[in-house]
Design a protein around this motif. Structure first.
Motif, short mmCIF file in Angstrom:
data_model
loop_
_atom_site.label_atom_id
_atom_site.label_comp_id
_atom_site.label_asym_id
_atom_site.label_seq_id
_atom_site.Cartn_x
_atom_site.Cartn_y
_atom_site.Cartn_z
N ARG A 195 36.83 55.87 17.37
CA ARG A 195 36.91 56.42 16.01
C ARG A 195 38.32 56.30 15.44
N ILE A 196 39.30 56.24 16.32
CA ILE A 196 40.69 56.13 15.87
C ILE A 196 41.07 54.67 15.65
N ILE A 197 40.76 53.83 16.62
CA ILE A 197 41.02 52.40 16.50
C ILE A 197 39.78 51.66 16.98
N PRO A 198 39.14 50.86 16.13
CA PRO A 198 37.91 50.16 16.52
C PRO A 198 38.11 49.29 17.75
N ALA A 199 37.08 49.26 18.59
CA ALA A 199 37.16 48.51 19.84
C ALA A 199 37.53 47.04 19.65
N PRO A 200 36.95 46.31 18.66
CA PRO A 200 37.34 44.91 18.50
C PRO A 200 38.83 44.73 18.19
N LEU A 201 39.40 45.62 17.38
CA LEU A 201 40.83 45.50 17.05
C LEU A 201 41.69 45.83 18.26
N LEU A 202 41.32 46.86 19.01
CA LEU A 202 42.06 47.19 20.22
C LEU A 202 41.99 46.05 21.22
N ALA A 203 40.80 45.45 21.35
CA ALA A 203 40.64 44.31 22.27
C ALA A 203 41.52 43.14 21.83
N LEU A 204 41.61 42.92 20.52
CA LEU A 204 42.43 41.83 20.00
C LEU A 204 43.89 42.05 20.36
N PHE A 205 44.41 43.26 20.14
CA PHE A 205 45.82 43.55 20.45
C PHE A 205 46.06 43.56 21.96
N ALA A 206 45.16 44.21 22.70
CA ALA A 206 45.35 44.33 24.14
C ALA A 206 45.24 42.97 24.83
N GLY A 207 44.26 42.17 24.41
CA GLY A 207 44.11 40.85 25.01
C GLY A 207 45.29 39.95 24.72
N THR A 208 45.80 39.99 23.50
CA THR A 208 46.96 39.19 23.14
C THR A 208 48.19 39.65 23.92
N ALA A 209 48.36 40.96 24.05
CA ALA A 209 49.49 41.50 24.81
C ALA A 209 49.40 41.10 26.28
N ALA A 210 48.18 41.14 26.84
CA ALA A 210 48.00 40.76 28.23
C ALA A 210 48.38 39.30 28.46
N LEU A 211 48.04 38.46 27.51
CA LEU A 211 48.41 37.04 27.63
C LEU A 211 49.92 36.87 27.63
N LEU A 212 50.57 37.53 26.68
CA LEU A 212 52.02 37.36 26.54
C LEU A 212 52.80 37.97 27.69
N LEU A 213 52.28 39.06 28.28
CA LEU A 213 53.04 39.78 29.30
C LEU A 213 52.71 39.37 30.73
#
Length: 557
Positions: A195-213
């Protein structure tokens, strides 16, 4: 033109809710638009442009105030096939022709709305829609198998299944790990966080961060940089050789877009307790798709998840849908350069969730309580959708559903037919009429028809009469028949001719104006003779008694 002034621009009483609804819908739409663009083969910017232009113009000119529009899973599946088809046929101008098809599809949507055909979309049977949507969900999932395993996306579900053994032999561990990480987020994110941050948007940020880190550079592919500028329009491109295919593809887009949008409109109506304008909604969607195609955007329709999110966040008027589009435009202009880090496989995980959401699980859960004909129809449409093509599946589904309906109606119509020689307590006759028939002792046949009669029952109606021959006078009683079709009129004419050829007298009673008009065109009254046409059933029965030489007393005279 006044009727098409956007209502939302004249309503500012819900501005706070509309602003919050539009912002929330934009947050949900951003990763989906990028994912749909990549999945279609047109690139992430095409998905964003589709969300911007369809979202803006459908909101301003559509007929569902709270609806949010943009690229959807079903529309993306069709657009993927269109791009593959036209770029293969013409590598130079194929992409331009594909976006011309999007504009043509928008034009057909406008025509559907202008001619008031929106209400007919709701007549598509639920098993057909269920099989169609579930089939599209299956297609989306199958097309993501390759990217999930670290390979390029295939062009069709069949090709994905055929290539699966080879892809399994050469799995990219980084790709499948990041893909499942994304899938876990979109499926298992707690609702309070969602409800705070939609799952697709969180997945987009988290997945991109995981790739970079955490992942080695180049271990998985990324979508590349998105242009951070307002696009320039491209004029339509036509090909005389490809024009029939362009028209066919545009009709598919229009049909699918109308179904997708109006189903979402019904969802919005149920939540908001309002009633949408189907034809206006189709016109708004058509305008949005024309503009989207003009700027190289994906086709779109009413998006159920984005619409529900918008309404729950407070959006009630077209301002929310328009704001969602403007927010996406600002993201493209200001943050497009950062999109180059987004991994393809993260979008794959998001699309797998989209595919499973499109599947009509509620139908599957109720299979044991659903009529077998409906189950068979649904699975037939699903199979054809996945393994043949979308337009064939809808066509076959509609024809099959229509034939089943005709059969059921024919059965009901045949049950209402009564061949009366010895009237019982259940017969629709007055006392005098029953006394005449009893005195006739089978020499008078009252062939009583009831309800609207159509071609489905016409043949059996005549065959039933042919099985009865031990009578002298037949009364064809149509007192309770409000209408007939052409085939039934032909069958009635054949019944009359057949009875007369066997030496029987034939009388007609109670034909209503609509029925009389159709029978007159067939020349039935000339065949009968004016003296054998009666407006009242009792008068016809009295005439039958005279023809049979029956003495029934004063009551039957």
């Amino acid at each position: 033109m006044k009727s098409f002034v956007p209502h939302g621009l004249r309503r500012l009483d819900n501005i706070r809710g509309d602003i919050y609804g539009g912002l929330t819908a934009a947050v949900v739409a951003l990763p989906l638009a990028i994912a749909f663009g990549v999945a279609s083969g047109a690139g992430p910017v095409a998905g964003l442009y589709g969300a911007i232009f369809v979202g803006l113009f459908a909101a301003l000119f559509g007929g569902t105030p709270s609806q949010v529009s943009g690229p959807t899973g079903p529309m993306t599946v069709v657009m993927t096939g269109i791009l593959v088809q036209f770029t293969a046929a013409d590598p130079v101008n194929g992409a331009a022709m594909a976006f011309t098809v999007v504009m043509m599809g928008g034009f057909f949507l406008i025509l559907l709305g202008v001619f008031g055909l929106g209400r007919y979309i709701s007549l598509v049977p639920h098993p057909v829609i269920s099989g169609f949507m579930s089939g599209i969900g299956v297609i989306i999932i199958l097309l993501q198998i390759g990217p999930l395993l670290g390979h390029k996306a295939t062009g069709s579900p069949l090709e994905s299944l055929r290539m699966l053994p080879e892809m399994i032999k050469d799995i990219n561990p980084y790709s499948i790990s990041l893909g499942f990480f994304t899938i876990i987020i979109v499926y298992l994110l707690p609702s309070r966080i969602n409800r705070i941050i939609p799952a697709p948007l969180l997945a987009l940020f988290a997945g991109t961060a995981a790739l970079l880190l955490f992942l080695p550079e180049g271990s998985v592919t990324t979508i590349g940089e998105i242009p951070s500028s307002i696009p320039m329009p491209d004029m339509p491109v036509f090909s005389l050789r490809m024009f029939p295919n362009m028209v066919k593809s545009a009709l598919i887009l229009a049909l699918l877009g109308s179904i997708d949008s109006l189903l979402t409109s019904l969802v919005a109506d149920n939540i908001t307790r309002t009633h949408h304008d189907s034809n206006r909604e189709l016109i708004g969607q058509g305008i949005g798709n024309i503009v989207a195609g003009l700027f190289g955007g994906l086709p779109g329709a009413g998006a159920t998840m984005r619409t529900v999110v918008n309404i729950r966040a407070g959006g009630k008027t077209p301002i929310s849908g328009a704001l969602h589009a403007l927010v996406l435009l600002s993201v493209v202009l200001g943050a497009g350069k950062y999109a180059k880090y987004i991994p393809h496989v993260v979008l794959t995980g998001i699309l797998i969730k989209v595919g499973t959401d499109i599947i009509d699980w509620s139908f599957f859960r109720r299979l044991h309580r659903t009529p077998r004909t409906a189950v068979l129809l649904m699975f037939t449409v699903l199979f054809i959708t996945v393994f043949v093509d979308l337009i064939t599946s809808v066509a076959v589904g509609l024809v099959a559903a229509s034939l089943l309906l005709v059969q059921r109606m024919a059965d009901l119509q045949l049950k209402s037919i009564q061949a009366i020689t010895e009237p019982g307590d259940e017969s629709p006759l007055c006392e005098e009429a029953m006394s005449i028939l009893r005195a006739a002792k089978g020499r008078i046949l009252l062939y009583h028809l009831s309800g609207p009669l159509s071609f489905g029952a016409a043949k059996d109606m005549a065959q039933r009469l042919n099985m009865i021959d031990d009578y002298e006078v037949m009364i064809l009683d149509m007192s309770n028949v409000p209408t007939i079709d052409f085939t039934t009129s032909v069958s009635i004419e054949d019944m009359i001719r057949g009875a007369q050829a066997e030496g029987h007298h034939v009388l007609l009673s109670g034909a209503q104006p609509v029925v009389r008009d159709i029978l007159a065109r067939r020349g039935v009254f000339e065949l009968l003779g004016k003296e054998n046409d009666f407006h009242r059933r009792l008068h016809a029965i009295r005439k039958a008694a005279n023809l049979s030489g029956i003495e029934v007393g004063e009551a039957s005279k």
